[in-house]
Write a protein that holds these residues in place. Structure first.
Motif, short mmCIF file in Angstrom:
data_model
loop_
_atom_site.label_atom_id
_atom_site.label_comp_id
_atom_site.label_asym_id
_atom_site.label_seq_id
_atom_site.Cartn_x
_atom_site.Cartn_y
_atom_site.Cartn_z
N PRO A 199 0.20 -1.17 0.03
CA PRO A 199 -0.03 -0.58 0.27
C PRO A 199 0.48 1.03 0.23
O PRO A 199 2.33 1.39 0.54
CB PRO A 199 -0.51 -0.09 1.30
CG PRO A 199 -0.82 -1.58 1.49
CD PRO A 199 0.64 -1.81 0.64
N THR A 200 0.90 1.91 -0.67
CA THR A 200 1.21 3.45 -0.23
C THR A 200 0.63 4.58 -0.46
O THR A 200 -1.41 4.00 -0.21
CB THR A 200 1.38 3.92 -1.88
OG1 THR A 200 0.07 3.58 -3.23
CG2 THR A 200 2.64 3.07 -2.92
N LEU A 201 0.84 5.56 0.12
CA LEU A 201 -0.49 6.92 0.46
C LEU A 201 -1.93 6.99 -0.57
O LEU A 201 -2.31 7.57 -0.12
CB LEU A 201 -0.09 7.99 1.10
CG LEU A 201 -0.22 9.27 2.42
CD1 LEU A 201 -0.60 8.43 2.68
CD2 LEU A 201 0.77 10.19 2.44
N MET A 202 -0.85 7.77 -1.73
CA MET A 202 -1.17 7.94 -2.93
C MET A 202 -2.98 6.76 -3.19
O MET A 202 -4.22 7.04 -3.99
CB MET A 202 -0.84 8.40 -3.90
CG MET A 202 -0.03 9.65 -4.32
SD MET A 202 -1.53 11.08 -4.12
CE MET A 202 -2.11 10.26 -5.46
N GLY A 203 -2.09 5.79 -3.24
CA GLY A 203 -3.05 4.29 -3.95
C GLY A 203 -4.22 4.23 -2.35
O GLY A 203 -5.55 3.88 -2.56
#
Length: 674
Positions: A199-203
């Motif tokens: 997981p990424t912040l933008m995702g």
């Protein structure tokens, strides 16, 4: 007016000059190493000069060179040829590869494909980087993908096609401004495996937005009204009907559909009001400022971090912290500080229209608003408020007008009427939209509230529809060249400076700017008045355009009318400053600049023993091209988009053997005949 730090403005100018130099004059990898060494030397000189008690002119020169070099290298290192692990170095041309992709962003789908931005993590097991455009066939896919999802596919990376007709929108150029240099077109059978990635912040923000949209779809909100809420609060414009969007554009209100500084400003006022009680504590001001800034960045992240939103949130962050640390600042300083910071982080933003329009609008509002306040001051509160709305709208319109005319070629004459009505109610719409989004997310949205908001948005859409119907106030197809853009901004700036302080020198400068703009206008008229014959590219059709001064005559191979507002004629006639337009049936044989041009259609009938210069093949004529060439002895052969591909391949081989120039408009694009 508070002190303006002109050093920040100068630094920004030199940073932009560095980025533009790198964009138009990129260096080789070999030369880049020497330029990096030069930059290191400049940095050492700057550090040495900075230690001197009394600074001299060399310190200033070296400082500006540092910002110029920073812009140059910041842009340069983002080009694929200067990235060691960019996927373009590992992907073979026209060869299928095993690709590991990570979805980074969901885009608006077209008629046939779902679209995504994806990061190329690996090619054939080799770690890579770089972003590409992923097109997935709708018919073959059971479900759409979400951000941070990993795909393993076996396919070929291709280039994003350039426009095949002159003066059309260059999608490949637009993608490059986003850092996208390739694309994939796949069906579900080419997807070997899927998995959930790290997981990424933008995702996470995108998936949260998608989840909110899904819950909004389950409410009683109507389709158009729900699309407006999604645009206002979430920055999600994918569901807005094309006709509705065009009506907002025609009414001069399209800016309220794109989350921008206006929306961030309204949200800032709302948050400042909500957290006002925090100011009473010992560290209340600190916590209030930090909390507001964090929530604004959270909103920016949720809405997709578009350039205009990022600009606005960055500015508000600088304002908040300047106030927190009791540092004197003003809007111009803050605007250029945010401009400088964002371009250092991502120089590609300089070439994005949203970024350009956002900064131009805010700069001219901040710069010209005091002049308007002075001219229209009233002791009556209601008059001052109406005048403020008018002044802000006019200042922003002055700032973006030349660039808007260049890109969109239209001007909404009723933009003032639209903004006077819409802007006062935008705060109510934003507050109601935020409340509805929160309640829909928690699944506690009452039907009466959804119906009430439906009513408000229906009223807004109805008003926008009425304004858009006033065609006489929408000025379309305005020719505005890049030279006119430069001339217009120079004229606006110098005239504004003269009106602020009426001095003789400023008057002379303004008159010179007017003269320069008139000269540019005359020059534009001259360069667009030449004659030209163009064979356009259009699938299954034959279109020839003959330009004679400001008249365009379109030749067609059938009796049906091709509306001048259709592709590819609309953009072409606007770009070359056409005033009159007409159509005729395409003749079989005609002359242009003393050159005989023969059009051979599906009948395959041609005149005997007549020498021609150009042979145009249309609608797949069944002829022996070898004999035809021997008989007519053409100097060049052109096949347009109406021919079968197999025929074109055969003709191309024949021309190659005969050493005769051959062009296919579906491959090389529209063909101008000189």
């Amino acid at each position: 007016m508070k002190f303006i730090n002109f050093a920040v403005v100068k630094f920004s100018v030199f940073l932009v000059l560095g980025i533009l130099t790198s964009h138009f004059f990129p260096t080789s990898t070999f030369l880049l190493k020497y330029l990096l060494a030069l930059l290191f030397g400049v940095a050492v000189l700057w550090l040495w000069a900075r230690r001197q008690l009394i600074q001299n002119v060399y310190f200033g020169i070296v400082t500006y060179l540092c910002f110029f070099a920073s812009g140059y290298f910041s842009y340069q290192i983002r080009l694929p040829q200067f990235q060691q692990y960019h996927y373009s170095h590992y992907a073979a041309e026209n060869k299928a590869e095993l690709l590991q992709l990570k979805i980074t962003q969901n885009l608006k789908p077209d008629k046939f494909n779902l679209k995504y931005f994806a990061e190329v993590n690996a090619i054939n097991g080799i770690a890579t980087q770089g972003k590409l455009l992923l097109n997935v066939s709708k018919d073959s896919l059971k479900k759409s993908f979400s951000a941070d999802e990993i795909l393993l596919v076996y396919t070929t990376i291709s280039e994003i096609s350039k426009p095949l007709n002159p003066h059309q929108f260059d999608y490949s150029k637009y993608m490059k401004s986003l850092g996208v240099y390739g694309q994939l077109r796949i069906a579900e059978k080419e997807i070997l495996k899927t998995a959930q990635g790290t997981p990424t912040l933008m995702g996470a923000a995108q998936n949260l937005r998608a989840g909110i949209v899904e819950k909004l779809q389950k409410t009683n909100l109507k389709t158009d009204e729900r699309a407006i809420i999604q645009a206002l609060v979430l920055g999600e414009k994918k569901d807005i009907d094309k006709n509705l969007y065009n009506e907002y554009a025609a009414a001069g209100a399209v800016h309220i559909l794109a989350v921008s500084g206006l929306h961030v400003g309204i949200l800032y006022v709302i948050l400042a009001f909500v957290f006002k009680p925090l100011s009473k504590g010992k560290y209340g001001v600190f916590f209030k400022s930090v909390l507001i800034v964090l929530l604004l960045w959270g909103f920016a992240l949720l809405s997709g971090l578009s350039p205009s939103v990022t600009r606005a949130v960055t500015m508000f962050s600088f304002f908040a912290f300047a106030k927190l640390f009791d540092r004197e600042t003003n809007s111009i300083n803050t605007l250029f500080l945010s401009f400088l910071a964002l371009l250092i982080i991502n120089p590609l933003w300089l070439f994005q229209l949203g970024f350009q329009l956002s900064y131009l609008a805010v700069f001219f509002i901040v710069w010209l608003l005091p002049l308007f306040y002075k001219a229209g001051y009233s002791k009556y509160w209601i008059v001052r408020k109406i005048w403020t709305i008018l002044a802000v709208t006019v200042c922003a319109q002055i700032g973006v007008l030349p660039l808007s005319l260049y890109y969109f070629h239209q001007f909404p004459g009723l933009f003032l009427v639209t903004n006077i009505v819409v802007l006062p109610f935008l705060t109510i719409l934003m507050c109601g939209g935020i409340l509805i989004v929160l309640m829909a997310t928690l699944e506690i949205l009452p039907d009466w509230l959804a119906s009430s908001y439906n009513f408000l948005i229906e009223g807004l859409n109805g008003f926008i529809h009425w304004v858009a119907l006033q065609d006489e106030f929408l000025f379309k197809n305005i020719h505005f060249s890049s030279l006119k853009v430069v001339g217009a901004y120079v004229l606006i700036i110098l005239l504004s400076m003269f009106l602020m302080k009426m001095k003789y020198r400023r008057l002379v400068a303004s008159l010179l700017a007017i003269s320069a703009f008139i000269t540019i206008y005359i020059y534009d008229e001259l360069i667009t008045s030449s004659n030209q014959l163009v064979i356009f590219q259009k699938s299954k059709q034959t279109l020839l355009g003959y330009k004679n001064g400001k008249d365009l005559l379109l030749f067609r191979n059938d009796s049906t009318k091709n509306n001048a507002e259709n592709y590819p004629i609309k953009s072409f006639k606007t770009a070359i400053n056409i005033e009159t337009y007409s159509e005729e049936k395409l003749p079989q044989l005609f002359q242009f600049n003393n050159k005989n041009i023969l059009v051979l259609d599906s009948l395959g009938v041609f005149p005997k023993q007549k020498k021609i210069h150009t042979l145009l093949l249309t609608h797949s004529p069944k002829v022996n091209l070898n004999r035809l060439i021997d008989s007519l002895k053409p100097k060049q052969i052109i096949a347009d988009g109406s021919n079968y591909y197999t025929y074109v391949k055969r003709w191309e081989k024949t021309c190659k053997l005969k050493k005769l120039p051959f062009s296919h408009t579906a491959k090389q694009g529209a063909f101008p005949i000189e």
